[in-house]
Design a protein around this motif. Sequence first.
Motif, short mmCIF file in Angstrom:
data_model
loop_
_atom_site.label_atom_id
_atom_site.label_comp_id
_atom_site.label_asym_id
_atom_site.label_seq_id
_atom_site.Cartn_x
_atom_site.Cartn_y
_atom_site.Cartn_z
N SER A 189 11.39 15.34 4.21
CA SER A 189 10.97 16.51 4.94
C SER A 189 11.49 17.72 4.48
CB SER A 189 11.68 16.03 6.37
OG SER A 189 13.08 15.88 6.39
N PHE A 190 10.60 18.64 4.74
CA PHE A 190 11.09 20.15 4.13
C PHE A 190 11.49 20.72 5.53
CE2 PHE A 190 9.87 24.57 3.79
CZ PHE A 190 10.66 24.81 2.75
N PRO A 191 12.52 21.58 5.58
CA PRO A 191 13.43 21.91 4.22
C PRO A 191 14.57 21.34 4.01
CG PRO A 191 14.00 23.38 6.15
CD PRO A 191 13.11 22.29 6.72
N ASN A 192 14.68 20.00 4.61
CA ASN A 192 15.87 19.35 4.28
C ASN A 192 15.79 18.80 2.72
OD1 ASN A 192 17.02 19.98 6.63
ND2 ASN A 192 16.30 17.87 7.57
N HIS A 193 14.76 18.85 2.13
CA HIS A 193 14.78 18.20 0.87
C HIS A 193 13.72 18.89 0.08
CE1 HIS A 193 15.34 15.01 3.98
NE2 HIS A 193 16.08 14.68 3.26
N TRP A 194 13.95 19.18 -1.15
CA TRP A 194 12.95 20.03 -1.86
C TRP A 194 11.82 19.32 -2.31
CZ3 TRP A 194 12.65 25.05 -3.37
CH2 TRP A 194 11.70 25.32 -4.41
N GLY A 195 11.99 18.22 -3.02
CA GLY A 195 10.82 17.47 -3.73
C GLY A 195 10.73 16.09 -3.46
N GLY A 196 11.80 15.79 -2.49
CA GLY A 196 11.79 14.27 -1.84
C GLY A 196 12.81 13.52 -2.68
N PHE A 197 13.59 12.37 -2.21
CA PHE A 197 14.38 11.73 -2.95
C PHE A 197 14.45 10.36 -2.10
CE2 PHE A 197 18.75 10.02 -3.85
CZ PHE A 197 18.76 10.21 -5.16
N GLY A 198 15.00 9.44 -2.91
CA GLY A 198 15.23 8.11 -2.61
C GLY A 198 15.08 7.24 -3.45
N PRO A 199 15.30 5.75 -3.32
CA PRO A 199 15.44 4.68 -4.41
C PRO A 199 14.15 4.76 -5.31
CG PRO A 199 15.92 3.63 -2.27
CD PRO A 199 15.32 5.19 -1.99
N ILE A 200 13.14 4.90 -4.79
CA ILE A 200 11.63 4.95 -5.84
C ILE A 200 11.78 6.34 -6.58
CG2 ILE A 200 9.36 5.48 -5.64
CD1 ILE A 200 9.27 3.44 -2.89
N THR A 201 12.06 7.31 -6.11
CA THR A 201 12.22 8.75 -7.03
C THR A 201 13.28 8.59 -7.94
OG1 THR A 201 11.41 10.06 -5.21
CG2 THR A 201 12.53 11.15 -6.76
N ALA A 202 14.57 8.09 -7.66
CA ALA A 202 15.67 7.79 -8.44
C ALA A 202 14.97 7.13 -9.88
CB ALA A 202 16.75 7.27 -8.13
N GLU A 203 14.42 5.96 -9.42
CA GLU A 203 13.76 4.91 -10.47
C GLU A 203 12.76 5.66 -11.34
OE1 GLU A 203 13.14 1.41 -12.92
OE2 GLU A 203 14.79 2.55 -11.67
#
Length: 314
Positions: A189-203
Amino acid sequence: MTLAAEAGDVADLHQRIEDVHALYWADRYDSVARQLPALLKATEVAAATAEGNQEKRDAIKARTFSLLLAGKYLTQVRQYDLAYHALSESIRLARETGQQLTAGTGIVGMCWLLLRQDRFDESEALALQTAEAMEPRVSSAQPSELAVWGELWLRVASATVRNNRPDDAAVARRMAGTAASALASERNSFPNHWGGFGPITAEMKAVEDLALDGDARGVLRRADEGVLGSKALKALGKPTAPNWGRHRLDVAQAHVALGSHQDAMSELVGLRESNAAWLRHQPLARYVMSDALKSRKRTLTAEMRDMASYLGVF
């Protein structure tokens, strides 16, 4: 018309910011470009004319968020000087008004801008300093705090791996993994995050390291397994479209490296169908297409010619 009337209701401004950001995620960059100037002007006026403590705080937040959005769009379309100004002003306002999480989000964006300019040392230093200053207590942190902290570590990793320091990149990836493992789903969700983050993004970003290292088989081995498998995607939520698109470009590049041109084309065609405007702004897409054209021994298909023309490779 008075300045206050020109600014409009502050709640309406926040909704307009969300709407324009939705256009950005939908790759409707022309629409974003048309709406941003008026939105920036309206939030500037609102911040200058708001009365009352709460209204003033809300107006300054709207101004901060609109600048953050402008920096995001301008970085994507490679208007780096303007993007730097917008992000710097957003970070300054956020810090001055106690919006520490928003300031962290802006710094994530600034590090992305520096990465796109190949300013790896600066990107790493800024991300590392901010990550250390914002380090949360993992057991009690809010998901948004973990996500911004994790995104900062992703920036550290991206900078160090591009600076040929794989050991430092591995440490940064582990830190990002710590943040990701504490989240039950993707956060975007914007603006709490820039490009998104989580387990999938980290992998996905760990797989990106394999791509940068030229390990095509490693990319394909991990691209659709485990956390990146279809079951996990359903359970954890899809990552943001740009992050997912970048990952599939890594997959396409791996296919080309192994001589599977049609598989690479399938990835590019899929991205064109879902994120056409975004794809056109990706240098990696052009590199993949160029490599496919150079290495293919048989006559090019009509699909390949069309894609090469679309990406401006011919």
